[in-house]
Motif scaffolding. Structure first.
Motif, PDB file in Angstrom:
ATOM      1  N   VAL A  47      13.219   6.963   1.732  1.00 17.92           N
ATOM      2  CA  VAL A  47      12.492   5.845   1.127  1.00 17.92           C
ATOM      3  C   VAL A  47      12.624   4.618   2.029  1.00 17.92           C
ATOM      4  CG1 VAL A  47      12.214   4.432  -0.941  1.00 17.92           C
ATOM      5  CG2 VAL A  47      12.944   6.802  -1.157  1.00 17.92           C
ATOM      6  N   GLN A  48      13.792   4.406   2.605  1.00 17.51           N
ATOM      7  CA  GLN A  48      13.980   3.296   3.544  1.00 17.51           C
ATOM      8  C   GLN A  48      13.053   3.452   4.743  1.00 17.51           C
ATOM      9  OE1 GLN A  48      18.139   2.896   4.623  1.00 17.51           O
ATOM     10  NE2 GLN A  48      18.774   3.197   2.503  1.00 17.51           N
ATOM     11  N   TRP A  49      12.947   4.661   5.243  1.00 16.83           N
ATOM     12  CA  TRP A  49      12.089   4.927   6.390  1.00 16.83           C
ATOM     13  C   TRP A  49      10.628   4.648   6.042  1.00 16.83           C
ATOM     14  CZ3 TRP A  49       8.756   9.365   7.024  1.00 16.83           C
ATOM     15  CH2 TRP A  49       8.176   9.455   8.301  1.00 16.83           C
ATOM     16  N   LEU A  50      10.186   5.098   4.862  1.00 22.67           N
ATOM     17  CA  LEU A  50       8.803   4.830   4.447  1.00 22.67           C
ATOM     18  C   LEU A  50       8.543   3.332   4.326  1.00 22.67           C
ATOM     19  CD1 LEU A  50       8.215   7.638   1.794  1.00 22.67           C
ATOM     20  CD2 LEU A  50       7.066   7.385   4.007  1.00 22.67           C
ATOM     21  N   TYR A  51       9.521   2.603   3.775  1.00 17.70           N
ATOM     22  CA  TYR A  51       9.354   1.149   3.682  1.00 17.70           C
ATOM     23  C   TYR A  51       9.299   0.536   5.077  1.00 17.70           C
ATOM     24  CZ  TYR A  51      10.262  -3.768   2.929  1.00 17.70           C
ATOM     25  OH  TYR A  51      10.175  -5.138   2.973  1.00 17.70           O
ATOM     26  N   VAL A  58      -0.799   3.966   9.695  1.00 14.11           N
ATOM     27  CA  VAL A  58       0.591   4.263   9.323  1.00 14.11           C
ATOM     28  C   VAL A  58       0.998   3.432   8.119  1.00 14.11           C
ATOM     29  CG1 VAL A  58       3.000   4.109  10.096  1.00 14.11           C
ATOM     30  CG2 VAL A  58       1.254   5.008  11.640  1.00 14.11           C
ATOM     31  N   VAL A  59       0.628   2.161   8.112  1.00 15.75           N
ATOM     32  CA  VAL A  59       0.970   1.275   6.997  1.00 15.75           C
ATOM     33  C   VAL A  59       0.313   1.774   5.716  1.00 15.75           C
ATOM     34  CG1 VAL A  59       0.796  -1.074   6.088  1.00 15.75           C
ATOM     35  CG2 VAL A  59       1.337  -0.717   8.505  1.00 15.75           C
ATOM     36  N   LYS A  60      -0.968   2.088   5.760  1.00 14.56           N
ATOM     37  CA  LYS A  60      -1.678   2.572   4.569  1.00 14.56           C
ATOM     38  C   LYS A  60      -1.057   3.860   4.040  1.00 14.56           C
ATOM     39  CE  LYS A  60      -6.273   0.760   5.384  1.00 14.56           C
ATOM     40  NZ  LYS A  60      -7.670   1.080   5.664  1.00 14.56           N
TER      41      LYS A  60
END
Length: 128
Positions: A17-21, A31-33
């Protein structure tokens, strides 16, 4: 992530989850979307995931030396607003996270963090 085993793996591994954030701060809009969409799916999956996202956000931004939710504020502060879909995903993630919080104190903690990130994105230096 959409399968139960995959989502349970993500729930039990906050580093994912940290990586996705962290990816929400990428220079690539795609990538952001994509990371915003995945975080929205994560928060929608179970109400108990909202606090896990908050923990991930606080961890990542503390390591960066900025206020929590700074990546979201950077997305929302874009003056040209050329990518409205990106803005919608960022607001959707914030709203769904706030809506799933278990108590009013948590809600105000996050909204205060959002406001502080908007006004002063850098953390004040700590005294030695």
């Amino acid at each position: 992530m959409l399968f139960v085993d995959g989502m349970n793996g993500v729930i039990n591994h906050n580093e994912t989850v940290q990586w996705l954030y962290t990816l929400t701060g990428s220079q690539s809009r795609l990538v952001v979307k994509t990371s915003l969409k995945l975080l929205i799916v994560f928060v929608e999956y179970a109400e108990s995931n909202s606090p896990l996202l908050i923990i991930a956000v606080n961890t990542v931004d503390a390591q960066r030396g900025v206020k929590p939710w700074s990546y979201m504020m950077e997305i929302l502060e874009e003056r040209n607003g050329s990518d409205t879909e990106l803005l919608i995903f960022a607001m959707t993630l914030i709203n769904k996270t706030l809506a799933a919080l278990p108590d009013q104190d948590s809600f105000y903690d996050v909204t205060d963090s959002l406001e502080e990130s908007l006004l002063c994105p850098q953390l004040p230096p700590t005294a030695p």
